[in-house]
Design a protein around this motif. Sequence first.
Motif, PDB file in Angstrom:
ATOM      1  N   ILE A  11     112.261  67.208  13.778  1.00  0.00           N
ATOM      2  CA  ILE A  11     113.050  65.930  13.806  1.00  0.00           C
ATOM      3  C   ILE A  11     113.065  65.811  12.609  1.00  0.00           C
ATOM      4  CG2 ILE A  11     113.063  63.537  14.588  1.00  0.00           C
ATOM      5  CD1 ILE A  11     111.179  64.299  17.008  1.00  0.00           C
ATOM      6  N   ILE A  55     112.182  69.460   4.197  1.00  0.00           N
ATOM      7  CA  ILE A  55     110.895  69.828   4.883  1.00  0.00           C
ATOM      8  C   ILE A  55     111.097  70.265   6.095  1.00  0.00           C
ATOM      9  CG2 ILE A  55     108.712  69.088   5.318  1.00  0.00           C
ATOM     10  CD1 ILE A  55     108.835  69.100   2.302  1.00  0.00           C
ATOM     11  N   ASP A  83     118.724  65.215  14.225  1.00  0.00           N
ATOM     12  CA  ASP A  83     118.605  64.466  12.929  1.00  0.00           C
ATOM     13  C   ASP A  83     119.313  63.212  12.943  1.00  0.00           C
ATOM     14  OD1 ASP A  83     118.175  65.438   9.929  1.00  0.00           O
ATOM     15  OD2 ASP A  83     119.499  63.634  10.072  1.00  0.00           O
ATOM     16  N   ALA A  84     118.952  61.973  12.474  1.00  0.00           N
ATOM     17  CA  ALA A  84     119.797  60.807  12.586  1.00  0.00           C
ATOM     18  C   ALA A  84     121.247  60.938  11.947  1.00  0.00           C
ATOM     19  CB  ALA A  84     119.191  59.754  11.871  1.00  0.00           C
ATOM     20  N   VAL A 130     110.838  63.466   8.773  1.00  0.00           N
ATOM     21  CA  VAL A 130     111.765  62.210   8.319  1.00  0.00           C
ATOM     22  C   VAL A 130     111.167  61.311   7.284  1.00  0.00           C
ATOM     23  CG1 VAL A 130     112.630  62.315  10.884  1.00  0.00           C
ATOM     24  CG2 VAL A 130     110.825  60.563  10.291  1.00  0.00           C
ATOM     25  N   PRO A 131     111.830  60.499   6.550  1.00  0.00           N
ATOM     26  CA  PRO A 131     111.141  59.482   5.704  1.00  0.00           C
ATOM     27  C   PRO A 131     109.958  58.855   6.282  1.00  0.00           C
ATOM     28  CG  PRO A 131     113.439  59.351   5.358  1.00  0.00           C
ATOM     29  CD  PRO A 131     113.071  60.216   6.853  1.00  0.00           C
ATOM     30  N   ALA A 159     104.802  65.676   8.382  1.00  0.00           N
ATOM     31  CA  ALA A 159     104.666  66.068   7.080  1.00  0.00           C
ATOM     32  C   ALA A 159     104.614  64.988   5.691  1.00  0.00           C
ATOM     33  CB  ALA A 159     105.773  67.203   6.857  1.00  0.00           C
ATOM     34  N   SER A 171     104.430  61.812   3.197  1.00  0.00           N
ATOM     35  CA  SER A 171     103.646  61.861   1.920  1.00  0.00           C
ATOM     36  C   SER A 171     102.742  60.707   1.923  1.00  0.00           C
ATOM     37  CB  SER A 171     104.601  61.622   0.873  1.00  0.00           C
ATOM     38  OG  SER A 171     105.700  62.769   0.862  1.00  0.00           O
ATOM     39  N   ALA A 174     104.112  70.214  -0.997  1.00  0.00           N
ATOM     40  CA  ALA A 174     105.194  71.494  -1.431  1.00  0.00           C
ATOM     41  C   ALA A 174     106.500  70.747  -1.264  1.00  0.00           C
ATOM     42  CB  ALA A 174     105.143  72.402  -0.245  1.00  0.00           C
ATOM     43  N   GLY A 175     107.450  70.663  -2.214  1.00  0.00           N
ATOM     44  CA  GLY A 175     108.712  70.265  -2.256  1.00  0.00           C
ATOM     45  C   GLY A 175     109.281  70.632  -3.415  1.00  0.00           C
ATOM     46  N   ILE A 220     107.953  55.453   0.332  1.00  0.00           N
ATOM     47  CA  ILE A 220     106.660  56.298  -0.020  1.00  0.00           C
ATOM     48  C   ILE A 220     106.011  54.957  -0.936  1.00  0.00           C
ATOM     49  CG2 ILE A 220     105.412  57.812  -1.391  1.00  0.00           C
ATOM     50  CD1 ILE A 220     107.525  59.797  -0.269  1.00  0.00           C
TER      51      ILE A 220
HETATM   52  P1  NAD Z   1     115.154  64.921   3.351  1.00  0.00           P
HETATM   53  O1  NAD Z   1     115.767  63.571   2.945  1.00  0.00           O
HETATM   54  O2  NAD Z   1     115.406  66.163   2.604  1.00  0.00           O
HETATM   55  O3  NAD Z   1     115.106  64.885   4.972  1.00  0.00           O
HETATM   56  C1  NAD Z   1     115.004  64.135   5.619  1.00  0.00           C
HETATM   57  C2  NAD Z   1     115.877  64.054   6.954  1.00  0.00           C
HETATM   58  O4  NAD Z   1     115.495  62.989   8.057  1.00  0.00           O
HETATM   59  C3  NAD Z   1     117.338  63.602   6.613  1.00  0.00           C
HETATM   60  O5  NAD Z   1     118.237  64.665   7.211  1.00  0.00           O
HETATM   61  C4  NAD Z   1     117.795  62.637   7.360  1.00  0.00           C
HETATM   62  O6  NAD Z   1     119.161  62.520   7.729  1.00  0.00           O
HETATM   63  C5  NAD Z   1     116.494  62.502   8.718  1.00  0.00           C
HETATM   64  N1  NAD Z   1     116.233  61.178   9.146  1.00  0.00           N
HETATM   65  C6  NAD Z   1     115.936  60.026   8.763  1.00  0.00           C
HETATM   66  N2  NAD Z   1     115.875  59.290   9.516  1.00  0.00           N
HETATM   67  C7  NAD Z   1     115.628  59.937  10.722  1.00  0.00           C
HETATM   68  C8  NAD Z   1     115.481  59.441  11.938  1.00  0.00           C
HETATM   69  N3  NAD Z   1     115.272  58.206  12.456  1.00  0.00           N
HETATM   70  N4  NAD Z   1     115.565  60.294  13.188  1.00  0.00           N
HETATM   71  C9  NAD Z   1     115.860  61.538  13.036  1.00  0.00           C
HETATM   72  N5  NAD Z   1     116.325  62.125  11.590  1.00  0.00           N
HETATM   73  C10 NAD Z   1     116.154  61.268  10.410  1.00  0.00           C
HETATM   74  O7  NAD Z   1     113.606  64.358   3.093  1.00  0.00           O
HETATM   75  P2  NAD Z   1     112.352  65.432   3.060  1.00  0.00           P
HETATM   76  O8  NAD Z   1     112.264  65.817   1.424  1.00  0.00           O
HETATM   77  O9  NAD Z   1     112.490  66.574   4.036  1.00  0.00           O
HETATM   78  O10 NAD Z   1     111.210  64.646   3.457  1.00  0.00           O
HETATM   79  C11 NAD Z   1     110.962  64.485   4.761  1.00  0.00           C
HETATM   80  C12 NAD Z   1     109.453  64.222   4.944  1.00  0.00           C
HETATM   81  O11 NAD Z   1     108.572  65.106   4.307  1.00  0.00           O
HETATM   82  C13 NAD Z   1     109.123  62.820   4.315  1.00  0.00           C
HETATM   83  O12 NAD Z   1     108.272  62.065   4.932  1.00  0.00           O
HETATM   84  C14 NAD Z   1     108.402  62.955   3.009  1.00  0.00           C
HETATM   85  O13 NAD Z   1     107.411  62.001   2.622  1.00  0.00           O
HETATM   86  C15 NAD Z   1     107.704  64.256   3.376  1.00  0.00           C
HETATM   87  N6  NAD Z   1     107.308  65.270   2.263  1.00  0.00           N
HETATM   88  C16 NAD Z   1     108.379  65.353   1.104  1.00  0.00           C
HETATM   89  C17 NAD Z   1     108.162  66.259   0.009  1.00  0.00           C
HETATM   90  C18 NAD Z   1     109.378  66.591  -0.952  1.00  0.00           C
HETATM   91  O14 NAD Z   1     108.994  66.905  -2.064  1.00  0.00           O
HETATM   92  N7  NAD Z   1     110.469  66.400  -0.532  1.00  0.00           N
HETATM   93  C19 NAD Z   1     107.026  66.965   0.161  1.00  0.00           C
HETATM   94  C20 NAD Z   1     106.108  66.772   1.074  1.00  0.00           C
HETATM   95  C21 NAD Z   1     106.444  65.896   1.843  1.00  0.00           C
END
Ligand code: NAD
Length: 279
Positions: A6, A11, A32-33, A66-67, A91, A93, A118-119, A230
């Motif tokens: 989801i 990530i 995905d939303a 997701v966020p 996953a 943060s 990781a990111g 975050i």
């Molecule tokens: P991203 O913006 O690349 O992807 C997030 C996805 O979630 C998007 O495609 C968005 O459309 C989707 N989304 C949003 N609301 C939604 C919902 N209600 N239902 C389904 N999909 C939904 O972000 P990301 O970097 O992949 O981050 C995802 C998670 O991983 C976050 O919680 C973040 O804190 C965590 N994270 C991020 C990093 C980083 O460096 N980017 C590292 C570690 C952990």
Amino acid sequence: MKVHIIGLGLIGGSFALGLKKAFPEVEISGSDASEEHLLKAQELKLIDCAATLEEAKDADVVIIAVPVDVAKKVALQVLDVVGNNTLIFDAGSTKAGLCEAIAAHPNRRNFLAAHPIAGTEFSGPEAAVETLFLQKTNIICEVEKTAFKLQERALEIFQKLGMRIRYMDPASHDRHIAYVSHLSHISSFMLGKTVLQKEQNEKDIFDLAGSGFASTVRLAKSSPAMWTPIFQQNKNNILETLEEYINNLSEFRELLKNDNFQEVFREMERTNHIKTILN
Ligand code: NAD
């Protein structure tokens, strides 16, 4: 193994690619939303098909990527429908808010709270990288609250993706991560802002910017949609780190003002210690 993801951004998409490599027989569905992200994830073959939560509730693994503001709601929705044998992991943060939100759920033992360190500064499905998690640390919180057989399944997945595991309680996670990750992002965003403001007057400033500027401002390219929640969820810890950081900046300004270059030298020499920690 059937996996449902989801959130198919950086990530979620990277988990999809990494899992396909590590477990060639895996079947991955996703949701995905954003309709655009869902279509892109299919086009890039991150997932084999789109599926609703109802259709995917019997998957072996559900990954929530997701966020962090929506992660709590999504986690509860998934916990409401899954059977005993489904592992759910996230996953996000930040960890304290999520762990608290799911604490009393009758299916809490299906959930493993994780944060892969990781990111990149990029987001969305196109940012997905197959090797994102290789040799990275994955912080797991409250592992004792996850059913043992599901812990084992999670560890096998994380190990196959090449991750190291650290166990931590959610409050310690959020406190430590405020220093090593959240403050770095704020510092980079505000450095970027400072230079952008100046650039409006001095057109050439970016021509003079070297690799030092590029590497320190890299994180300022990160997604506000991911980072605002975050900062909101870890506000108190971040305020503490900012207090210390601003004090250090002010002290440095005073040393310069007072021509105390001996102490400027010493400050940098002491901070060079970072070389022994990060190479
Ligand atoms: P991203 O913006 O690349 O992807 C997030 C996805 O979630 C998007 O495609 C968005 O459309 C989707 N989304 C949003 N609301 C939604 C919902 N209600 N239902 C389904 N999909 C939904 O972000 P990301 O970097 O992949 O981050 C995802 C998670 O991983 C976050 O919680 C973040 O804190 C965590 N994270 C991020 C990093 C980083 O460096 N980017 C590292 C570690 C952990």
